[in-house]
Every structure is written in structure tokens, then in C-alpha cells.
Design a protein around this motif. Structure first.
Motif, PDB file in Angstrom:
ATOM      1  N   HIS A   1      -4.597  16.541  -2.397  1.00  0.00           N
ATOM      2  CA  HIS A   1      -4.994  16.683  -1.091  1.00  0.00           C
ATOM      3  C   HIS A   1      -3.538  16.786   0.043  1.00  0.00           C
ATOM      4  O   HIS A   1      -3.820  16.817   1.024  1.00  0.00           O
ATOM      5  CB  HIS A   1      -5.731  15.476  -0.454  1.00  0.00           C
ATOM      6  N   LEU A   2      -2.611  17.155  -0.945  1.00  0.00           N
ATOM      7  CA  LEU A   2      -1.289  17.272  -0.045  1.00  0.00           C
ATOM      8  C   LEU A   2      -1.345  18.528   0.915  1.00  0.00           C
ATOM      9  O   LEU A   2      -1.737  19.457   0.425  1.00  0.00           O
ATOM     10  CB  LEU A   2      -0.082  17.373  -0.724  1.00  0.00           C
TER      11      LEU A   2
ATOM     12  N   CYS B   1      -0.895   9.285   4.688  1.00  0.00           N
ATOM     13  CA  CYS B   1      -2.370   9.376   4.214  1.00  0.00           C
ATOM     14  C   CYS B   1      -2.976   9.525   5.309  1.00  0.00           C
ATOM     15  O   CYS B   1      -2.796   9.418   6.653  1.00  0.00           O
ATOM     16  CB  CYS B   1      -2.726   8.146   3.834  1.00  0.00           C
ATOM     17  N   SER B   2      -4.285  10.255   5.230  1.00  0.00           N
ATOM     18  CA  SER B   2      -5.171  10.589   6.294  1.00  0.00           C
ATOM     19  C   SER B   2      -6.551  10.319   5.598  1.00  0.00           C
ATOM     20  O   SER B   2      -6.703  10.439   4.060  1.00  0.00           O
ATOM     21  CB  SER B   2      -5.104  11.702   7.051  1.00  0.00           C
ATOM     22  N   ASN B   3      -7.589   9.894   6.496  1.00  0.00           N
ATOM     23  CA  ASN B   3      -8.791   9.884   5.470  1.00  0.00           C
ATOM     24  C   ASN B   3      -9.804  11.114   5.932  1.00  0.00           C
ATOM     25  O   ASN B   3      -9.861  11.897   6.767  1.00  0.00           O
ATOM     26  CB  ASN B   3      -9.657   8.739   6.243  1.00  0.00           C
TER      27      ASN B   3
ATOM     28  N   ASP C   1       0.785  -1.033  -0.090  1.00  0.00           N
ATOM     29  CA  ASP C   1      -0.076  -0.004   0.132  1.00  0.00           C
ATOM     30  C   ASP C   1       1.008   1.293  -0.069  1.00  0.00           C
ATOM     31  O   ASP C   1       1.890   1.262   0.915  1.00  0.00           O
ATOM     32  CB  ASP C   1      -0.784   0.009   1.437  1.00  0.00           C
ATOM     33  N   CYS C   2       0.545   2.150  -0.789  1.00  0.00           N
ATOM     34  CA  CYS C   2       1.374   3.381  -1.210  1.00  0.00           C
ATOM     35  C   CYS C   2       1.421   4.358   0.099  1.00  0.00           C
ATOM     36  O   CYS C   2       2.363   5.247   0.469  1.00  0.00           O
ATOM     37  CB  CYS C   2       1.299   4.097  -2.383  1.00  0.00           C
ATOM     38  N   CYS C   3       0.465   4.045   0.961  1.00  0.00           N
ATOM     39  CA  CYS C   3       0.381   5.013   2.231  1.00  0.00           C
ATOM     40  C   CYS C   3       1.472   4.440   3.464  1.00  0.00           C
ATOM     41  O   CYS C   3       1.768   4.892   4.118  1.00  0.00           O
ATOM     42  CB  CYS C   3      -0.920   4.762   2.911  1.00  0.00           C
TER      43      CYS C   3
ATOM     44  N   TYR D   1      -9.309   7.657   1.940  1.00  0.00           N
ATOM     45  CA  TYR D   1      -7.966   7.981   2.439  1.00  0.00           C
ATOM     46  C   TYR D   1      -7.345   8.721   1.089  1.00  0.00           C
ATOM     47  O   TYR D   1      -7.584   8.338   0.142  1.00  0.00           O
ATOM     48  CB  TYR D   1      -7.312   6.756   2.608  1.00  0.00           C
ATOM     49  N   HIS D   2      -6.524   9.827   1.519  1.00  0.00           N
ATOM     50  CA  HIS D   2      -5.735  10.515   0.512  1.00  0.00           C
ATOM     51  C   HIS D   2      -4.358  10.688   1.045  1.00  0.00           C
ATOM     52  O   HIS D   2      -4.176  10.801   2.074  1.00  0.00           O
ATOM     53  CB  HIS D   2      -6.360  11.692   0.147  1.00  0.00           C
ATOM     54  N   ILE D   3      -3.533  10.895   0.029  1.00  0.00           N
ATOM     55  CA  ILE D   3      -2.118  11.272   0.349  1.00  0.00           C
ATOM     56  C   ILE D   3      -1.894  12.741   0.839  1.00  0.00           C
ATOM     57  O   ILE D   3      -2.348  13.770   0.177  1.00  0.00           O
ATOM     58  CB  ILE D   3      -1.123  11.101  -0.896  1.00  0.00           C
ATOM     59  N   THR D   4      -1.713  12.923   1.993  1.00  0.00           N
ATOM     60  CA  THR D   4      -1.763  14.277   2.463  1.00  0.00           C
ATOM     61  C   THR D   4      -0.057  14.875   2.926  1.00  0.00           C
ATOM     62  O   THR D   4      -0.156  15.961   3.099  1.00  0.00           O
ATOM     63  CB  THR D   4      -2.363  14.384   3.799  1.00  0.00           C
TER      64      THR D   4
END
Length: 578
Positions: free
Chosen positions: A88-89, A54-56, A45-47, A63-66
């Protein structure tokens, strides 16, 4: 909780592909991105990839990469448009790498960013105005790149939440923040601000001082041409900030609120009054105070008991006069006291007892009386003792030999110091080792000393030059102690213009720079003078190359103020019409 939930892939496929596309555009020496694989399995998983967070979304559960943090990972190459898909960064740190091109216009599309650090790369080109659209940005650091072009109010007028900004150490060939003080700062509430070396030749407006936050952490406006007086504010800092206002044209009284800083650099200005020190009605956290190179006259204030945390005090290159006030004895934590080039007078006071003192510099004053016999007993940790160009007289006290850590001893040009050189000079332990590292902290290492017949600023990193004994221009008699040849770490020995007699100690030619064979005053014999001169010449040539190369390029790499001056010099050469 279902047992397979922990294996759930959180990373969205489009964002995973964006990271893989980003990886393809990179060049890297180490296998730092080995976890970034093309397999879409739960354990890949890339998270969970290096540097990725990541956070949701609380409401939707997506979930998005933040967060992307790849600072100091040896990455090179260009950063293209792939990052724009990570919409979403909120946190992006690519600092301390070797990127030579980041398309900042693309980065400016990441509207959710609140932290952006691209410092210490090799980025070129202008800073795009579109960065000003990042209205959520709180931290922006583009320090130490090769960015150029104009930086104006348009860049920052919409950054209402910005708390920390650092644009320093860039090669701004065409325009900098100056010449006027940037008005866009009026809309900001900074805790960190570094606009040093930006050719600002304006007065700082009152609103700037009124907007200073009690939570200020760092303020650097040094190396500009900023004029005017600083108002006396009722501001009390909560965070003990570092405040650097050096090398400008500030004038008038130093306002007492500044003494609430931890480090305060006011050097190289036109301040004329420090009496406000006595208006401080609390125990100041001040650790370092530098007001050298101003225009302050008169006696020192007598209320140093408000500054009990001071470790470094520089009052050099002013016009102070009179005796050292007794209240200075309260500074029991003092490690460096620099009174160079003033008009202080009188004898060293009997209460002078700073057991932690590392550096004592009183060069070019009017101190008088016998050299204190207690100097090696009450100041046992001295690494530098600089008493040059005063009116001391009497013999060199035997207690000098207690200065086991001494690296620089300069008692030259007092003219009336007589007697012999103590035979116990071999007890200077720090000078008996050729590779002994200096114990002087980095922030105290700059030193003005005699080198090859002229006064020279030796930068702190050139430690091989900071090992000297200079007793010249006095009335010393007798022979040079044979034990002086045990000081194999000594680089400069100057005994010229005294009344020394007798044999030059055998093997003294091993010392790297000798300047004592002055027939007009000394009457020495023994070593072959021509051989010593040849040795000195060879050492000067080799040292000149080594020191010249590393003194310039090494210092430009390590020291911000030197880089600024060098870049400005290059700019003038480049822009000079043919």
C-alpha cells in the motif's frame, strides 16, 4: 471515544514484520532506527516509528503503511524483497544514503507508488523495464547513481501521470536516452524534467513544445546535441520556471515566451537573434539570463525596461557591437553584467550607476575613453572589476580605492593607461584578510584570469585563486606603493610590462605569486629576484598539488556539469578497443 482508542495498535503485523526484515538487511552508523523494536506494544506501534506513515482505508477502517521516508539517514547495504510486502506504499524516499543495491524489480511491484526517490545513492545495474508498470507514479528521481544500460520508451510508455523525472548523473556506459529525442515524452505532462547530458542528437519535435505545461517548474535538456529552432509559442508560465537549454545546437531567434522563466540558460548554442526581447509585453520575472557563447550579431535591443527583475546578465562570447543602450539603466537590481569577448565600443555611459553590482566583466571589447572617475563611487559593491583588453587610457582614478570589497581587479592590456598606482590601494579591505570568504554568489563564481602566464578558467570553489590585481601591459610610471604589502590576502599581483621604477617594497615577497619583474619594461630594484623566483616556484608546486586534487575530485563531487564530462571521458577510455 473509548479511552483506550489512542493506544490501539494501527500497524498490521505483516507490515511490521516486513519493516523489521528490512531493518535487518541494513547497515547504519547512527541509531536512527532505534524506535523500530520487536515488541508489539501499543506505544511501539510501527505507525509511530521514525520515517513511517500510515493511513486507513476510509471504507474498511484498516490501517496500512503508506509512507516510508528515510532520506539522508546514513543507511547502507542492500534492499531486498521485504519492501514488496508493503503493497500500500504510495511514498518511498530512500535518497541521499549509501545503498549500493536496490532490487528495482521488487520496487516495481509497489503498484500504488506515486512518489519514488532513490537519488544520491550508489545504485548499480540497469533500470528495469518493470518500473514502467507503476502507472500511478507522479515523481521519479534516480539521479546521481551508477545506473547503466538502455533507457527506452518501454520504461515510460505507461507512466501517464508522471510529472517529474530526473535520471541525470548516472554512469550510462552502453546507451543513453539518445541519439533520438525520446518519443515517450509525448504521453507525459511534466512539471519537472531533467534529461541533461544524454547524447541526444536530434531535433526536439514540435509536440514537445506544444505539450509544455504553464505549470512547468524545471526543464533541463543541456549538454546534448539538440538541433533546430524553437517555435514561438503563446504559452505563459504561471510558476516562473528554471529553463536550461545550454550547450546544444539550437539556432535562430530566441522566442519571447522563454523570457517568462525565472532563470534562463541558453549558453553555448547557435542562437542568432535576441530582438524578440522587445516583443515581451509584460514585466518579465527573469532573474538570470545567460546567452553567452552564441552567434548573435549587431546592437543590443533597446527595450531592457521589460526585464526589471534581472540580477545576472551574461552576453559574453557573442558578436554584439555598438554602444551600451540607455535602456539597460533600468536594470537597477543587476548584480552581475558580463559582456566579455564582444565588439562593444564607445565610452562608459554617464548613466552607468548600478549600486548593487558585484561583477563587471567587459574583457576583450573596444571600449575607449578615460577610465571613469566615478567607478569607485557608483559601483561601491564591486567584488570583480575586469576591464582587460580594451582601449581605455588616462590615469587610474583615485576612486578605485573606494572598492573596499574588491577581490579581482584586472585593467591589463589597455596599453595606454598611464600615471601612478594610487597609494591608497591598501584600502582594498577584502584583500587585507587571508581567509576572507568571497561574497560572490555560487552561480557567479567561475572566472577566467591570468595564472602563471596563461589565461585559465578558475572554478568558483577555488576561492584562494580569485584574489588578484593585474595592471600589466600599460604605461604606469612611478614606484610601487609600499602599502601594497598590507594586502596579505592577495594571491596574484601582475605589474609587468609597465614603466615602473624605484625600489621594490620591503616584504613584498610574502605575496604568493609575483609577476612584475620584467626587465624589458620595468626598472625595479631592491628585493633579491632569485629568491622571489624560488618562492614563486615553491608556491606553484604546492598550489598545483592542492588545486589539482581538489579542483578535480572536489569539483566532480559538487558540480553536475563536470561530472557529466568526466563520466563521458571514462566511458570512452573503458570502451576503447585494445
Amino acid at each position: 471515544m473509548p479511552p483506550n482508542l489512542a493506544l490501539e495498535i494501527k500497524c498490521r503485523e505483516s507490515e511490521r514484520q516486513a519493516l523489521l526484515s528490512f531493518k535487518q538487511s541494513l547497515v547504519y552508523r547512527y541509531d536512527i532506527l532505534s524506535s523500530w523494536t520487536t515488541q508489539a506494544k501499543a506505544n511501539d506501534d510501527c505507525c509511530n516509528w521514525i520515517g513511517v506513515g500510515c493511513s486507513n482505508n476510509i471504507t474498511g477502517g484498516d490501517y496500512h503503511i503508506t509512507r516510508l521516508d528515510l532520506h539522508n539517514t546514513g543507511l547502507m547495504g542492500e534492499i531486498g524483497s521485504s519492501l514488496t510486502q508493503l503493497s500500500h506504499l504510495t511514498y518511498l524516499d530512500l535518497s541521499s544514503n549509501e545503498f549500493d543495491q536496490i532490487f528495482l524489480e521488487d520496487v516495481a511491484s509497489l503498484i500504488n507508488l506515486n512518489y519514488l526517490n532513490l537519488s544520491y545513492n550508489m545504485l548499480r545495474g540497469p533500470i528495469p523495464q518493470s518500473l514502467g508498470q507503476l502507472s500511478n507514479l507522479e515523481y521519479l528521481n534516480l539521479q546521481f547513481n551508477f545506473l547503466e544500460g538502455e533507457v527506452s520508451e518501454v520504461h515510460f510508455s505507461k507512466l501517464k501521470n508522471l510529472k517529474a523525472l530526473d535520471l541525470s548523473d548516472n554512469f550510462l556506459r552502453n546507451c543513453t536516452l539518445g541519439p533520438y529525442f525520446p518519443r515517450w515524452l509525448r504521453t507525459q505532462n511534466f512539471s519537472v524534467l531533467d534529461i541533461a547530458g544524454n547524447m541526444i542528437s536530434d531535433k526536439i519535435p514540435r509536440w514537445f513544445w506544444n505539450n509544455l505545461s504553464p505549470n512547468l517548474l524545471f526543464l533541463d535538456v543541456s549538454y546534448n546535441f539538440i538541433k533546430g529552432k524553437i517555435p514561438n509559442l503563446s504559452l505563459k508560465f504561471k510558476t516562473m520556471p528554471v529553463i536550461i537549454l545550454g550547450v546544444n545546437e539550437f539556432e535562430g531567434t530566441i522566442p519571447p515566451f522563454l523570457f517568462g522563466a525565472q532563470n534562463l540558460d541558453l549558453s553555448g548554442n547557435k542562437f542568432s537573434d535576441i530582438s524578440s526581447l522587445c516583443e515581451v509585453n509584460y514585466s518579465s520575472p527573469l532573474y538570470l539570463l545567460d546567452i553567452c557563447g552564441n552567434q548573435i550579431f549587431g546592437h543590443l535591443p533597446r527595450c531592457w525596461n521589460r526585464m526589471l527583475n534581472l540580477a545576472s546578465l551574461s552576453l559574453a562570447y557573442n558578436y554584439f557591437s555598438g554602444k551600451i543602450p540607455h535602456s539597460l539603466s533600468n536594470l537597477t537590481r543587476l548584480k552581475s553584467l558580463n559582456l566579455r569577448k564582444n565588439h562593444f565600443s564607445g565610452e562608459f555611459p554617464s548613466w552607468f550607476n548600478f549600486t548593487d553590482l558585484i561583477v563587471l566583466d567587459v574583457v576583450d571589447n573596444n571600449f575607449s575613453g578615460n577610465l571613469p572617475s566615478w567607478i569607485g563611487l557608483r559601483l561601491p559593491n564591486l567584488v570583480r572589476l575586469l576591464l582587460k583588453s580594451n582601449n581605455f587610457h588616462g590615469n587610474l582614478p583615485l576612486s578605485l580605492c573606494n572598492l573596499r570589497r574588491i577581490e579581482v581587479l584586472d585593467i591589463s592590456q589597455n596599453y595606454n593607461i598611464s600615471g601612478t598606482i594610487p597609494t591608497c590601494i591598501y584600502k582594498f579591505d577584502a584583500l587585507t584578510k587571508t581567509l576572507n570568504a568571497s561574497e560572490v554568489p555560487d552561480y557567479l563564481k567561475d572566472l577566467v584570469m591570468m595564472w602563471k602566464g596563461k589565461e585559465t578558467l578558475i572554478h568558483g570553489r577555488n576561492l584562494q585563486l580569485q584574489r588578484s590585481i593585474d595592471l600589466s601591459c600599460n604605461r604606469l610610471t612611478g614606484e610601487i606603493p609600499n602599502k601594497i604589502t598590507e594586502l596579505v590576502g592577495l594571491v596574484v599581483l601582475n605589474l609587468s610590462r609597465n614603466e615602473l621604477t624605484g625600489q621594490i617594497p620591503y616584504n613584498i615577497g610574502q605575496l604568493q605569486s609575483l609577476d612584475f619583474l620584467d626587465p624589458s619594461r620595468n626598472n625595479l630594484c631592491g628585493e633579491n629576484q632569485d629568491r622571489l623566483i624560488v618562492q614563486d616556484l615553491l608556491f606553484a608546486i604546492s598550489s598545483g598539488f592542492i588545486i589539482g586534487f581538489w579542483g578535480i575530485f572536489g569539483s566532480l563531487l559538487l558540480f553536475k556539469r563536470w561530472r557529466l564530462a568526466y563520466f563521458k571521458f571514462l566511458r570512452n577510455i573503458i570502451e576503447k578497443p585494445l
